[in-house]
Design an enzyme around this catalytic site. Structure first.
Site, PDB file in Angstrom:
ATOM      1  N   ASN A   1      26.015  50.740  42.969  1.00 46.37           N
ATOM      2  CA  ASN A   1      26.681  49.479  42.627  1.00 46.37           C
ATOM      3  C   ASN A   1      28.165  49.689  42.889  1.00 46.37           C
ATOM      4  OD1 ASN A   1      27.708  47.144  41.509  1.00 46.37           O
ATOM      5  ND2 ASN A   1      27.493  47.837  39.392  1.00 46.37           N
ATOM      6  N   GLY A   2      28.739  48.862  43.775  1.00 48.28           N
ATOM      7  CA  GLY A   2      30.160  49.008  44.091  1.00 48.28           C
ATOM      8  C   GLY A   2      30.382  48.872  45.577  1.00 48.28           C
TER       9      GLY A   2
ATOM     10  N   GLU B   1      36.546  23.715  32.945  1.00 46.22           N
ATOM     11  CA  GLU B   1      35.346  24.468  32.589  1.00 46.22           C
ATOM     12  C   GLU B   1      34.092  23.611  32.798  1.00 46.22           C
ATOM     13  OE1 GLU B   1      34.582  27.392  32.256  1.00 46.22           O
ATOM     14  OE2 GLU B   1      32.790  27.486  31.032  1.00 46.22           O
TER      15      GLU B   1
ATOM     16  N   TRP C   1      23.143  42.925  45.156  1.00 50.65           N
ATOM     17  CA  TRP C   1      23.898  41.699  45.408  1.00 50.65           C
ATOM     18  C   TRP C   1      24.732  41.990  46.649  1.00 50.65           C
ATOM     19  CZ3 TRP C   1      29.034  39.938  45.467  1.00 50.65           C
ATOM     20  CH2 TRP C   1      29.193  38.557  45.319  1.00 50.65           C
TER      21      TRP C   1
ATOM     22  N   GLU D   1      28.506  25.520  39.407  1.00 48.90           N
ATOM     23  CA  GLU D   1      27.771  26.783  39.444  1.00 48.90           C
ATOM     24  C   GLU D   1      26.267  26.610  39.450  1.00 48.90           C
ATOM     25  OE1 GLU D   1      29.662  28.433  35.802  1.00 48.90           O
ATOM     26  OE2 GLU D   1      29.709  30.255  36.971  1.00 48.90           O
TER      27      GLU D   1
ATOM     28  N   LYS E   1      31.070  24.596  35.353  1.00 46.78           N
ATOM     29  CA  LYS E   1      29.659  24.727  34.938  1.00 46.78           C
ATOM     30  C   LYS E   1      28.758  23.917  35.870  1.00 46.78           C
ATOM     31  CE  LYS E   1      29.841  27.498  33.070  1.00 46.78           C
ATOM     32  NZ  LYS E   1      30.873  28.319  32.567  1.00 46.78           N
TER      33      LYS E   1
ATOM     34  N   CYS F   1      25.083  44.234  41.537  1.00 46.28           N
ATOM     35  CA  CYS F   1      23.973  45.184  41.596  1.00 46.28           C
ATOM     36  C   CYS F   1      23.640  45.762  40.216  1.00 46.28           C
ATOM     37  CB  CYS F   1      24.335  46.343  42.504  1.00 46.28           C
ATOM     38  SG  CYS F   1      24.786  45.820  44.156  1.00 46.28           S
TER      39      CYS F   1
ATOM     40  N   LYS G   1      26.647  37.986  37.485  1.00 47.56           N
ATOM     41  CA  LYS G   1      27.167  37.934  36.114  1.00 47.56           C
ATOM     42  C   LYS G   1      28.366  38.863  35.942  1.00 47.56           C
ATOM     43  CE  LYS G   1      26.925  36.448  31.917  1.00 47.56           C
ATOM     44  NZ  LYS G   1      27.416  35.079  31.741  1.00 47.56           N
TER      45      LYS G   1
HETATM   46  C1  F6R Z   1      31.427  31.185  34.998  1.00 53.33           C
HETATM   47  C2  F6R Z   1      31.432  32.623  34.988  1.00 53.33           C
HETATM   48  C3  F6R Z   1      32.474  33.340  35.777  1.00 53.33           C
HETATM   49  C4  F6R Z   1      33.107  34.432  34.907  1.00 53.33           C
HETATM   50  C5  F6R Z   1      34.071  35.280  35.735  1.00 53.33           C
HETATM   51  C6  F6R Z   1      34.773  36.308  34.886  1.00 53.33           C
HETATM   52  O1  F6R Z   1      30.368  30.666  34.284  1.00 53.33           O
HETATM   53  O2  F6R Z   1      30.627  33.232  34.360  1.00 53.33           O
HETATM   54  O3  F6R Z   1      33.441  32.471  36.265  1.00 53.33           O
HETATM   55  O4  F6R Z   1      33.762  33.814  33.851  1.00 53.33           O
HETATM   56  O5  F6R Z   1      33.372  35.916  36.761  1.00 53.33           O
HETATM   57  O6  F6R Z   1      33.852  37.155  34.281  1.00 53.33           O
HETATM   58  P1  F6R Z   1      34.222  38.030  33.024  1.00 53.33           P
HETATM   59  O7  F6R Z   1      34.535  37.093  31.915  1.00 53.33           O
HETATM   60  O8  F6R Z   1      32.991  38.834  32.771  1.00 53.33           O
HETATM   61  O9  F6R Z   1      35.402  38.860  33.394  1.00 53.33           O
END
Ligand code: F6R
Length: 614
Positions: free
Chosen positions: A101-102, A487, A75, A494, A491, A2, A609
């Site tokens: 958000n939460g 990785e 979200w 996703e 990618k 969110c 994100k």
């Molecule tokens: C993959 C991606 C997620 C983040 C994960 C951790 O492309 O973006 O797998 O890597 O949610 O997020 P952070 O690094 O922000 O803790």
């Protein structure tokens, strides 16, 4: 996850709020909404399922006047994505509107209590419970909004960043946070509110990051006031944000993800700036030097992270173990937090996170801290929660990452891990001087080599068209390349929604080889390093079963080129730095396959994100 935006000032709030929501789109969402107190003092709430543009269409013919408002991208956690579940939520009296958000974990009990008092709910969300609770406390105790929020939040268990608007008091927004970030922007005669600084930077560079259990009183024409739940006033620390607007825009690229892939040479350069000095043959991460006794005295390192950051952690393990001879364990933060790990003050925990807001990683940090471990953070988002929860750490300095699929943050994390391992190795004298110097020098050449990899973009785009038929992909690598295989597979999953798995290449014969047939694309990272011959045998095993091999090889490799179906030739580098080169073509491959399949690359379905919920 969110996104929150708020505005109070002298301008029309609606365009600022909508623009702010668009800046936060990268966080991932399924519906959006806005609440405004109109010029004739109505509290108008407009919501729509879908994109911010759907909200704009919905609100097009409505009264969007007013110089105060709050807005939200949702979200879904409790209740499906729908107009009814979108925020803002009204209280039954329609005097209050709230965005959140939460997650409110004890929402069910609170809801029952409120229903027994006659409150009626229109959505399935936990958020509506919170706004009704505040309303109930206000009405029954005849309190003002601030006092009601303070009392309500003491009843709530969970995580939140909230903003509340009150029809009868159009000159203020009350906002609060616990475990979800919230930033107040301070402009001339106007104040802004947002989940992170991205919606604010085009208006002001002065911000206040709220801390847990702090409440911001945002009043028209007044200075920002911050209090805690007990109404004790807190002096807000005003910080300067260094983001610029260009960093938040696509600059001619068709997607943020592609722009961010192409930014990597500059990002890695920025990440190393002031830390690597090739002329002086030196690498210095200041946080490592400041805490070298603690770090070098550690019994072991435990790296906690999620997703892509966890893949970077696996590379970090190789780097630290081989350069420094310190044992390293890598844990999923989400698993670590719910185990009863053996950990104490002799351990150092390294937490890696792009967003700095990942709930599981934050919880893992809290657990490790409570057991006395020393915490080192590796983060991108400046001022976010994780850097504030750690003892020390290093930013990766790759700039805001907007594309939901992480790209430049991964290579930035690996670069910081390499510098961390090198700094420690130098202090510990665990690497022969010649080897140390060779690695430092090669690290400084990585941006140039990455640029050469980016020249392969057209070729990889062409290759991608061949594989849009595939429903499955396998990615293989060994040693430093195994996390790269993971990785690469992540990618692809996703953003193209193609099922993909990464394996250590030698594990093939223990099961996954059964999947190989003439339809199966197998991406093999087969650059020239210590395990080259072994990987070559793995490729032969796949070809013997008609698998379609796409091999990443070192420039000039004519052995694998004669066996593999397709080869991507990459500049040679040291084995320990290979992930910084081999990851890039895999990002491009995933990107182009997703584009060929017409997918929403920057905002893939169901993904967020910043993962600020469990
Ligand atoms: C993959 C991606 C997620 C983040 C994960 C951790 O492309 O973006 O797998 O890597 O949610 O997020 P952070 O690094 O922000 O803790």
């Amino acid at each position: 996850m969110c996104g929150i935006v708020g505005y109070i000032g002298t301008k029309q709030a609606y365009p600022i709020l909508i623009k702010g929501l668009k800046r936060l789109e990268y966080r991932g969402y399924d519906s959006a909404g806005v609440a405004l107190i109109s010029n004739n003092r109505h509290l108008n709430v407009y919501k729509a399922k879908g994109k911010v543009s759907d909200l704009e269409s919905f609100a097009a013919e409505k009264d969007i006047s007013g110089t105060v408002g709050i807005a939200h991208t949702r979200w879904a956690t409790h209740g499906e994505p729908s107009q009814a579940n979108a925020h803002p939520h009204y209280s039954s009296s329609e005097n209050l509107a709230l965005i959140h958000n939460g997650i409110i974990e004890n929402y069910a009990i609170l809801k029952e209590k409120l229903q027994s008092k006659g409150y009626v709910f229109k959505s399935s969300t936990d958020t509506e419970v919170l706004v009704q609770l505040i309303d109930y406390i206000m009405v029954t105790n005849k309190l003002d909004l601030l006092s009601a929020v303070q009392l309500a939040l003491q009843e709530v268990i969970g995580a939140y960043a909230i903003a509340v608007l009150e029809k009868n008091n159009p000159d203020q927004i009350i906002a609060a946070r616990k475990s979800s970030s919230l930033v107040v922007g301070i402009g001339e005669e106007e104040l802004f509110l947002a989940s992170d600084a991205t919606p604010i930077v085009e208006y002001t560079d002065k911000v206040v990051y709220l801390d847990d259990e702090e409440i911001a009183i945002i009043r028209r024409g007044e200075e920002l006031k911050v209090v805690n739940f007990k109404n004790v006033e807190i002096n807000p620390e005003i910080k300067e944000v260094k983001l610029n607007l260009g960093q938040l825009e696509k600059r001619g690229f068709s997607h943020f993800m592609l722009k961010e892939i192409f930014e990597q040479p500059d990002c890695i350069y920025d990440c190393m700036r002031g830390r690597i000095n090739v002329d002086a043959d030196n690498v210095v991460l200041s946080a490592v030097i400041d805490y070298k006794e603690k770090l070098l005295g550690a019994r072991r390192f435990i790296i906690v992270a999620c997703g892509t950051s966890w893949h970077a952690a696996l590379i970090g393990k190789h780097l630290i173990e081989s350069f420094c001879r310190i044992p390293v364990e890598v844990e999923y933060a989400s698993e670590f937090r719910y185990r009863d790990p053996v950990i104490d003050e002799q351990d150092v925990v390294i937490a890696i996170s792009q967003s700095g807001e990942t709930t599981d990683t934050l919880a893992a940090i809290e657990l490790a801290r409570s057991r006395g471990a020393f915490i080192y953070g590796i983060c991108n988002s400046v001022g976010s929660s994780i850097p504030r929860a750690t003892h020390t750490g290093s930013y990766i300095h790759v700039g805001p990452e907007i594309g939901v699929a992480s790209t430049k943050a991964f290579t930035g994390q690996v670069t910081v891990l390499a510098m961390l391992a090198l700094t420690l190795a130098k202090e510990k004298q665990s690497l022969p001087r010649e080897e140390f110097l060779e690695i430092v020098k090669e690290l400084s050449h990585i941006p140039e080599k990455m640029k050469k990899v980016l020249e392969l973009n057209h070729r990889i785009a062409g290759l991608s068209q061949i594989f849009t038929y595939a429903h499955n992909f396998i990615y293989l690598g060994r040693g430093y390349s195994y996390p790269v295989a993971l990785e690469g597979a992540l990618k692809l999953k996703e953003i193209s929604y193609i099922h993909a798995e990464g394996y250590p290449a030698a594990e093939m014969k223990h099961g996954p080889i059964a999947l190989i047939d003439a339809e199966m694309p197998v991406v093999v990272i087969a650059t020239h390093n210590g395990l080259y011959k072994k990987v070559l045998s793995n490729i032969q095993e796949i070809k013997a079963r008609q698998g379609r091999v796409i091999a990443l090889v070192t420039e000039g490799d004519d052995v694998i080129s004669s066996i593999a179906d397709y080869c991507i030739e990459l500049p040679a580098t040291l084995e320990c730095l290979d992930p910084l080169i081999t990851t890039v073509p895999l990002q491009m491959l995933a990107y182009h396959i997703a584009v060929c399949k017409g997918k929403d690359v920057d905002q893939p379905r169901n993904l967020a994100k910043s993962v600020t919920v469990e």
